[in-house]
Design an enzyme around this catalytic site. Structure first.
Site, PDB file in Angstrom:
ATOM      1  N   ARG A  55       0.830  -1.219   0.000  1.00 17.44           N
ATOM      2  CA  ARG A  55       0.000   0.000   0.000  1.00 17.44           C
ATOM      3  C   ARG A  55       0.853   1.253   0.000  1.00 17.44           C
ATOM      4  NH1 ARG A  55      -5.096  -2.044   3.675  1.00 17.44           N
ATOM      5  NH2 ARG A  55      -6.035  -3.128   1.933  1.00 17.44           N
ATOM      6  N   GLY A  99     -13.788  -2.004  -1.037  1.00 18.79           N
ATOM      7  CA  GLY A  99     -15.165  -1.493  -0.995  1.00 18.79           C
ATOM      8  C   GLY A  99     -15.405  -0.403  -2.019  1.00 18.79           C
TER       9      GLY A  99
END
Ligand code: AMP
Length: 392
Positions: free
Chosen positions: A35, A373
């Protein structure tokens, strides 16, 4: 929307919202730097252009309180190693300490602020907290696609107070690839949808059916569709309350001339364990006590054939319980088909990225989304507040 490469940053204090929500072990060590790496192009670009870089992120869900295990401090070492530059850590994200540190910065300096979610104002998209964040900077850059589906002070309200706002390269990539797949796709466009439950994918299926030429269904959710079509599915995952909806979705596909493919065979077992005895059977013959845990070889061929000649592929959700080796074959085989299809392939939503990385084919995919999401909500056709705030 403006992008980072359209903005003059020399000598300016740039507030960069990233997603450094890295996994950590119990001893507080960062276990994957993926990330952090994802934001390096944006960070390096801002530094090359002479920005004073103030980096902010969330980590975990501390719910508005300081939780030492969720401090971003361990990320300093990772970031500074990747950039080969010094990174200073400020153990707050607003207030006197942060303001003073920002005021004393020189061109090329980097500070990393403490976890935004230690402040209750972050998740509430609080204007007062956003104003404090905005007070630190001249320019706001959002690169945190993974939180774009939630309005927070650092990706929504902050844009009220900063005049110059833009998206970083990660966010730009996410938007551009999504648009290539869903707004102006090269056709035929196919969607591969797997994962556990139909109920998690209703919005997505309803939206995709309006846009794609083919839908390929695998994973646990396929069994609800099979049951809805009249098959006995043994002890396979089934959501009884979704049967009617599954029927409706399959009928809608027919009406719209969307090719709708379900598994024709399955890898079955009596238990979902790595050492379970497994068999392959056609979906008409799943015995009462057995569970369908992967697509079978005939389905792999059927799905692979359906993907031949397709120009764009969107994939969300594994096609079997890929975490256990006996049930990973289907996901791995279709990953290989997609990787070698020559189609534009865009993968994401939930943990699909993890599944695809496990297949060893991720480098051959056109794009793997960083947003679980957020990517799902894009596929559902929703407007994401973090993106909408930049478009204003
Ligand atoms: P999702 O988050 O909805 O994409 O679901 C991912 C999960 O679905 C993974 O953890 C898989 O193990 C699970 N899954 C895939 N196929 C099956 C299946 N046939 N039965 C039960 N679970 C499955």
């Amino acid at each position: 929307m403006k992008y980072i490469d359209q903005i003059e940053m020399k000598g300016k204090k740039v507030f960069l919202r990233v997603d450094f929500n890295v996994p950590m072990d119990k001893a507080g060590n960062v276990t994957s730097d993926t990330r952090v790496r994802a934001h390096i192009p944006t960070i390096n670009y801002a530094l090359e252009k002479g920005a004073k870089l103030i980096i902010a992120s969330h980590l975990g869900r501390p719910k508005g309180k300081r939780v030492d295990e969720m401090s971003l401090k361990p990320v300093v070492k990772i970031l500074s190693g990747l950039l080969q530059r010094q990174v200073s850590f400020i153990d707050d994200c607003v207030g006197e300490k942060a303001e003073q540190a920002a005021a004393n910065m020189k061109e090329g300096d980097i500070i990393l602020l403490e976890n935004l979610r230690f402040n209750p104002g972050e998740d509430k998209n609080d204007l007062e907290f956003a104003k404090q964040l905005a007070a630190l900077c001249d320019i706001y850059i959002d690169d945190a696609f993974a939180v774009s589906h939630r309005a927070a002070a650092s990706n929504s309200a902050i844009t009220v107070f900063v005049n110059i706002c833009a998206a970083g390269f990660l966010l730009k990539n996410e938007i551009e690839y999504f648009n290539k797949a869903m707004v102006n796709p090269a056709r035929p466009l196919a969607a591969i949808i797997g994962g556990a439950k139909v109920s998690d994918k209703i919005g997505l299926l309803e939206n995709l059916i309006e846009k794609v030429d083919k839908i390929i269904i695998g994973g646990g959710m396929a069994f609800t569709f099979l049951k809805a079509a009249g098959y006995e599915i043994g002890k396979s995952l089934c959501e009884e309350d979704m049967l009617e909806l599954a029927r409706k979705i399959a009928n809608k596909a027919k009406q719209k001339n969307v090719q709708f493919l379900l598994p024709v065979d399955a890898v079955i077992a009596k238990r979902a364990t790595a050492d379970a005895e497994v068999k392959v059977c056609v979906v008409k013959e799943i015995p009462q006590d057995w569970i369908g845990l992967d697509i079978g070889p005939a389905t792999i061929s059927l799905f692979s054939e359906a993907l031949q000649g397709v120009k764009t592929i969107i994939w969300n959700g594994p096609l079997g319980m890929f975490e256990l080796p006996p049930f990973s074959t289907g996901t791995f085989a279709i990953a290989s088909t997609v990787a070698n299809s020559g189609a534009l392939s865009i993968i994401g939503g939930g943990d699909t990225d993890t599944a695809i990385r496990k297949t060893g084919q991720s480098a051959k995919m056109s794009y793997i989304s960083t947003g679980g999401g957020a990517f799902l909500e894009l596929l559902e056709g929703k407007t994401l507040p973090g993106i909408a705030a930049l478009e204003k």
